[in-house]
Write a protein that holds these residues in place. Structure first.
Motif, short mmCIF file in Angstrom:
data_model
loop_
_atom_site.label_atom_id
_atom_site.label_comp_id
_atom_site.label_asym_id
_atom_site.label_seq_id
_atom_site.Cartn_x
_atom_site.Cartn_y
_atom_site.Cartn_z
N GLN A 114 48.88 25.01 54.53
CA GLN A 114 48.36 24.97 53.22
C GLN A 114 48.25 26.51 52.62
O GLN A 114 48.57 26.24 51.16
N ARG A 172 48.71 13.86 52.03
CA ARG A 172 47.57 14.10 52.58
C ARG A 172 48.00 13.86 54.41
O ARG A 172 48.55 12.93 54.57
N GLN A 209 37.05 12.50 54.33
CA GLN A 209 36.86 11.37 53.14
C GLN A 209 37.16 10.57 52.83
O GLN A 209 36.87 10.09 52.04
N THR A 242 47.63 21.34 50.96
CA THR A 242 45.99 21.52 50.91
C THR A 242 45.21 21.01 51.62
O THR A 242 43.98 20.99 51.45
N LYS A 243 45.64 19.04 50.76
CA LYS A 243 45.17 18.07 51.22
C LYS A 243 45.41 17.80 52.74
O LYS A 243 45.88 16.53 53.24
N SER A 244 45.34 18.81 53.85
CA SER A 244 45.42 18.82 54.97
C SER A 244 44.02 18.94 56.08
O SER A 244 43.97 20.09 55.60
N ASP A 265 50.25 16.73 47.35
CA ASP A 265 50.29 14.95 47.26
C ASP A 265 50.08 14.46 48.44
O ASP A 265 49.71 13.76 48.79
#
Length: 507
Positions: free
Chosen positions: A408, A387, A465, A414-416, A385
């Protein structure tokens, strides 16, 4: 001055009408005394001033200086930590020293300490570096007598003591080698030979030491009974050189003796009996300026005084002597050399670089520090979670991409994303986060080993995003992906260390 007296029987001037052709009066005795006294005082002041200047010049002439060849920071500063390299050589020059071992030695780095004094001068660490440590010695650009610069080639996997003397290496080579090992940039160096131990110990009327057993060492010529002793001159030199009669008979055991001697010498230097004795202070000034070779940036009595004033702010109880963590060299069947214990030495070097004390230093609690520490306390978000956008402000090529790949692939963040170079390089890594992102910031800080001071509450930014994302900007303190940025809060277990305010009997 008393008032002038009239001759007996003379009339006041008002009564005689102020005759002009009187005989000139002689100067009174009082005036003669006043003029003579004033002249004498003036003469004494001038002589004292000239004498002080001449003595100042005399001490300056005693100093031997060598260039640091650009290996140092350019000089100490009052607004940051101070790092000084202290080197004791095995050079046998001087009266009575030819009988000690290798008479023809050019002077290797026999005893080496890195003295780190904290920015606020509240604490210090004196780190001993074993002479038999196997290490790499870097290339050493060295200024020659004719003004040209010669690069002395480095050596790989050799004894540390070869960083001085060998292949015409100067103290600047020792500076570069120590920086290579520890990651700490040095401000100055001071080099002492055998004579320094003898003259400095005598200048303070002896140094107090303690032995847990009788010692009779034919190699160092030390013969002392168990218990406490006050040693100076030849006996002091024998004490710091002996090793076969203490501990396991190796260099690490001798380091313990040397640390005991130096801590006792420093206590004697700061004692009232030394500081209030003009005779001792003059003896110290003579001995110190003759015994030491310093870098050219402090080759002046006034500069040495300024450095001494800064070092004098330190409370001895917060000075810790430590030894670089090492293990026996695994490449040798019968180890006579050592190599770094990387796990422990990396932690210790990190603490010194980050100004973390090895002692418990009492400091006033500040609301700001408490608030900074509180940023790391509280719930932490799941790595999936978190970012974050990563910028490279470290000056190291590829740092942001390496950090992204590590987060990652190894940590599940992973939200990097990484967005290239920051607008400017930073000295310290920062993590900016917005409202509602504190739990993410705490998780990322834990993963990367960020200190509370790196966390900056404020505004986040929109990622690709259009979602809010924290901003991680890598600074010059970035050591590599997955390497904690903050230093440990306590020294690693098992390192050899002792407080300078304590007297320990050598075993």
């Amino acid at each position: 001055m008393p008032g002038q007296r009239r001759r007996r029987g003379a009339q006041p001037e008002a009564a005689t009408g102020g005759r002009r052709n009187r005989r000139p009066k002689k100067k009174s005795t009082g005036k003669k005394i006043a003029i003579w006294t004033g002249g004498t005082v003036a003469f004494v002041v001038v002589v004292a001033a000239v004498g002080g200047y001449l003595y100042y010049q005399h001490l300056n002439d005693n100093i031997t200086a060598v260039s640091d060849d650009g290996a140092g920071t350019g000089g100490f500063s009052k607004d940051r930590a101070i790092n000084i390299l202290l080197v004791g050589t095995d050079k046998r020059s001087g009266d009575g020293n030819k009988g000690y071992g290798d008479e023809g030695s050019v002077g290797h780095a026999d005893t080496t300490l890195l003295l780190h004094v904290s920015k606020d001068r509240s604490n210090a660490t004196a780190l001993s570096i074993p002479r038999d440590l196997i290490t790499d010695i870097p290339d050493c650009p060295t200024k020659q007598d004719d003004g040209s610069t010669k690069v002395i080639p480095g050596s790989q996997q050799v004894r540390f003591n070869e960083s001085l003397g060998q292949s015409e290496r100067t103290p600047s080579c020792v500076m570069r080698t120590v920086t290579e090992i520890t990651g700490i940039e040095l401000d100055h160096f001071m080099v002492a030979d055998f004579n320094a131990v003898k003259t400095l110990s005598s200048a303070v009327d002896g140094v107090d030491v303690c032995l847990a057993k009788d010692i009779d060492d034919p190699d160092s010529h030390l013969k002392l009974a168990k218990g406490k002793h006050t040693i100076e001159g030849e006996e002091a030199l024998a004490f710091v050189r002996t090793r076969h009669s203490v501990g396991n008979g190796g260099d690490l055991s001798r380091i313990e003796l040397q640390q005991q001697f130096l801590s006792s010498l420093m206590r004697k230097l700061k004692s009232g009996g030394t500081l209030t004795s003009p005779k001792k202070m003059i003896s110290l000034a003579e001995a110190g300026t003759k015994a030491l070779t310093v870098d050219s940036k402090i080759a002046d009595i006034m500069k040495l005084r300024d450095l001494g004033m800064e070092l004098g702010k330190l409370d001895m109880k917060n000075l810790t002597f430590a030894t670089t963590p090492v293990v026996d060299n695994p490449a040798e069947k019968k180890p006579v050399t050592v190599v770094l214990n990387k796990a422990k030495s990396d932690e210790l070097f990190s603490m010194m670089r980050e100004d973390v004390s090895l002692t418990e230093v009492k400091k006033k609690e500040k609301k700001e520090k408490a608030a900074v520490a509180a940023r790391l306390k509280g719930p932490k978000a799941d790595p999936a979670d978190v970012r974050v956008d990563i910028y490279n402000g470290s000056g190291k090529t590829g740092a942001a991409q390496a950090t992204l790949a590590w987060l990652q692939n190894n940590e599940g963040v992973t939200k990097s994303s990484q967005l290239g170079n920051a607008p400017k390089n930073l000295g310290k890594t920062t993590l900016e986060y917005g409202k509602g992102e504190a739990d993410q910031a705490r998780r990322l800080a834990e993963l990367m080993g960020l200190p509370g001071s790196a966390l900056k509450p404020g505004e986040s930014e929109k990622n690709a995003q259009g979602l809010p994302a924290m901003v991680l900007t890598l600074g010059a303190d970035f050591k590599g992906a997955g390497v904690p940025i903050s230093a440990p809060s306590k020294a690693p277990d098992g390192i050899q260390k002792v407080g300078a305010d304590k007297s320990v009997c050598a075993k």
